[in-house]
Design a protein around this motif. Sequence first.
Motif, PDB file in Angstrom:
ATOM      1  N   ALA A   6     -11.984  32.727  -6.182  1.00 29.69           N
ATOM      2  CA  ALA A   6     -12.099  33.417  -7.467  1.00 29.69           C
ATOM      3  C   ALA A   6     -11.516  32.554  -8.579  1.00 29.69           C
ATOM      4  N   TYR A   7     -10.426  31.834  -8.263  1.00 26.72           N
ATOM      5  CA  TYR A   7      -9.745  31.045  -9.292  1.00 26.72           C
ATOM      6  C   TYR A   7     -10.542  29.798  -9.682  1.00 26.72           C
ATOM      7  N   VAL A   8     -11.233  29.201  -8.721  1.00 25.08           N
ATOM      8  CA  VAL A   8     -12.004  27.975  -9.053  1.00 25.08           C
ATOM      9  C   VAL A   8     -13.461  28.298  -9.379  1.00 25.08           C
ATOM     10  N   SER A   9     -13.856  29.577  -9.240  1.00 20.13           N
ATOM     11  CA  SER A   9     -15.247  29.978  -9.478  1.00 20.13           C
ATOM     12  C   SER A   9     -15.680  29.661 -10.911  1.00 20.13           C
ATOM     13  N   GLN A  10     -16.947  29.323 -11.054  1.00 25.08           N
ATOM     14  CA  GLN A  10     -17.482  29.132 -12.410  1.00 25.08           C
ATOM     15  C   GLN A  10     -17.544  30.456 -13.171  1.00 25.08           C
ATOM     16  N   LYS A  11     -17.397  31.574 -12.468  1.00 26.74           N
ATOM     17  CA  LYS A  11     -17.387  32.882 -13.125  1.00 26.74           C
ATOM     18  C   LYS A  11     -15.968  33.399 -13.354  1.00 26.74           C
ATOM     19  N   ALA A  12     -14.978  32.545 -13.131  1.00 25.53           N
ATOM     20  CA  ALA A  12     -13.590  32.968 -13.340  1.00 25.53           C
ATOM     21  C   ALA A  12     -13.385  33.356 -14.801  1.00 25.53           C
ATOM     22  N   ASN A  13     -12.486  34.284 -15.034  1.00 20.13           N
ATOM     23  CA  ASN A  13     -12.169  34.712 -16.400  1.00 20.13           C
ATOM     24  C   ASN A  13     -10.671  34.986 -16.458  1.00 20.13           C
ATOM     25  N   PRO A  14     -10.113  35.150 -17.647  1.00 15.53           N
ATOM     26  CA  PRO A  14      -8.649  35.291 -17.723  1.00 15.53           C
ATOM     27  C   PRO A  14      -8.110  36.452 -16.883  1.00 15.53           C
ATOM     28  N   TYR A  15      -8.864  37.549 -16.788  1.00 20.56           N
ATOM     29  CA  TYR A  15      -8.380  38.688 -15.993  1.00 20.56           C
ATOM     30  C   TYR A  15      -8.377  38.338 -14.504  1.00 20.56           C
ATOM     31  N   SER A  16      -9.499  37.796 -14.024  1.00 22.53           N
ATOM     32  CA  SER A  16      -9.556  37.469 -12.590  1.00 22.53           C
ATOM     33  C   SER A  16      -8.539  36.379 -12.256  1.00 22.53           C
ATOM     34  N   ASP A  17      -8.325  35.425 -13.186  1.00 20.02           N
ATOM     35  CA  ASP A  17      -7.319  34.372 -12.957  1.00 20.02           C
ATOM     36  C   ASP A  17      -5.939  34.976 -12.714  1.00 20.02           C
ATOM     37  N   SER A  18      -5.580  35.964 -13.540  1.00 17.88           N
ATOM     38  CA  SER A  18      -4.233  36.536 -13.414  1.00 17.88           C
ATOM     39  C   SER A  18      -4.071  37.210 -12.056  1.00 17.88           C
ATOM     40  N   GLN A  19      -5.128  37.875 -11.579  1.00 17.55           N
ATOM     41  CA  GLN A  19      -5.049  38.549 -10.280  1.00 17.55           C
ATOM     42  C   GLN A  19      -5.053  37.520  -9.143  1.00 17.55           C
ATOM     43  N   ALA A  20      -5.864  36.483  -9.288  1.00 15.49           N
ATOM     44  CA  ALA A  20      -5.974  35.463  -8.232  1.00 15.49           C
ATOM     45  C   ALA A  20      -4.644  34.725  -8.063  1.00 15.49           C
ATOM     46  N   LEU A  21      -4.023  34.339  -9.173  1.00  9.07           N
ATOM     47  CA  LEU A  21      -2.744  33.610  -9.080  1.00  9.07           C
ATOM     48  C   LEU A  21      -1.654  34.506  -8.486  1.00  9.07           C
ATOM     49  N   ALA A  22      -1.639  35.773  -8.901  1.00  8.39           N
ATOM     50  CA  ALA A  22      -0.651  36.702  -8.339  1.00  8.39           C
ATOM     51  C   ALA A  22      -0.883  36.852  -6.833  1.00  8.39           C
ATOM     52  N   ALA A  23      -2.137  36.905  -6.428  1.00  8.68           N
ATOM     53  CA  ALA A  23      -2.457  37.036  -5.003  1.00  8.68           C
ATOM     54  C   ALA A  23      -1.958  35.814  -4.230  1.00  8.68           C
ATOM     55  N   MET A  24      -2.198  34.622  -4.771  1.00  6.56           N
ATOM     56  CA  MET A  24      -1.753  33.399  -4.076  1.00  6.56           C
ATOM     57  C   MET A  24      -0.235  33.340  -3.965  1.00  6.56           C
ATOM     58  N   ARG A  25       0.461  33.831  -5.006  1.00  4.05           N
ATOM     59  CA  ARG A  25       1.942  33.833  -4.965  1.00  4.05           C
ATOM     60  C   ARG A  25       2.458  34.756  -3.853  1.00  4.05           C
ATOM     61  N   LEU A  26       1.701  35.808  -3.574  1.00  4.17           N
ATOM     62  CA  LEU A  26       2.104  36.743  -2.515  1.00  4.17           C
ATOM     63  C   LEU A  26       1.693  36.238  -1.132  1.00  4.17           C
ATOM     64  N   ILE A  27       0.477  35.707  -1.029  1.00  4.81           N
ATOM     65  CA  ILE A  27      -0.066  35.336   0.286  1.00  4.81           C
ATOM     66  C   ILE A  27       0.547  34.015   0.774  1.00  4.81           C
ATOM     67  N   GLY A  28       0.622  33.027  -0.128  1.00 10.51           N
ATOM     68  CA  GLY A  28       1.068  31.680   0.260  1.00 10.51           C
ATOM     69  C   GLY A  28       2.356  31.687   1.075  1.00 10.51           C
ATOM     70  N   PRO A  29       3.424  32.317   0.597  1.00 15.91           N
ATOM     71  CA  PRO A  29       4.688  32.260   1.329  1.00 15.91           C
ATOM     72  C   PRO A  29       4.808  33.274   2.472  1.00 15.91           C
TER      73      PRO A  29
END
Length: 385
Positions: free
Chosen positions: A201-224
């Motif tokens: 979702a974050y690297v998608s050509q259809k990414a937008n500021p709203y989806s970016d905020s959710q995608a980054l928050a998701a990675m911060r939770l999932i990664g660790p």
Amino acid sequence: MSNQIILPRILQVGEGASQELPTILTSLGCKRPLIITDKVMVELGYASALQDVLARHSMGTDVFDDTVPEPTAASIQAGVQKARAGDYDCVVALGGGSPIDSAKAIAILARHGGTMRDYKFPRIVNEPGLPVIAIPTTAGTGSEVTRFTIITDETSDEKMLCVGVAFMPVAALVDYSLTLSAPPRITADTGIDALTHAIEAYVSQKANPYSDSQALAAMRLIGPNLRQAFHDGRDKKAREAMMLGSTLAGVAFSNASVALVHGMSRPIGAAFHVPHGLSNAMLLPTVTAFSIPAAPARYADCARAMGVATAQDDTDTANRKLLDELNSLNDELQVPTPVQFGIDRQRFIDLMPTMAEQALASGSPNNNPRVPSADEIVGLYQQIC
Ligand SMILES: [Fe+2]
């Protein structure tokens, strides 16, 4: 430029969220739910627990537990009959992605008739079916917050993507305590699926500021937390982070689409019956390496959000660390190659051109930062087998 964001009307999030089902049904004006689930959820007692809590609020329910993994058009027919035969005013979808995807399809077919093929993308399905209340038991597919369902046409082995507001649950009860019993293999496969949703979702050509905020928050939770949830399924903190991360990743990709990993993964799943998250995992490091040159800064952000690169790392360093992490994650989570999974190598090779065509036809590769040719997709399949 604006972006339309589609979400469930109600999100109930946290330990015990599923116990709030009666209150939520009442607030939606529903009182006669059909629970759609699978046999595992019945055996674990999750279906009867919901029935009990509903009974305490004088709500009668029936259970349809014949959904199957990677649901087919034929497999949902009995559910459609059941939903039509009763006086149900909503559907409660309980389980991993497959029961939830099945329930979404049943909710539409029960009200509007036809076959699943009639609702396949590029048709956009906006006419409401029976309201769906989703209760996920894996952290996972994100199906509880997406406007998609995927149903396989068993006559052609095609995974049919169905899209529209009609497939968005009206409510999602995101209760991590239901994931505590998920075995390590399912935890790993669904967890990498969720991570893939967030990255794509974050690297998608259809990414937008709203989806970016959710995608980054998701990675911060999932990664660790993915490794810990895999190694110790009873770790509540890790499970809670994974569950919320999975839901946020679902919001992100429902509103920005997935990309090349999912495009290439679906044909592997359809042809060789590899679980969805596992075929994503097989592809994620290789497809990421292919795609980084077209969006290096975005992938570097992913590495930082996942906690494997620091703010001081330059883009190249962060991307190297991202690839190292994706490879080591697959090692630690014991992700097999297609051949190790039991797929005949020659048959995989023979099917590569067909799978490449199917991947391109799904449209997902067009959202990738680096849009591949059919030959390049074949080359990527060769790298993983
Ligand atoms: Fe997925």
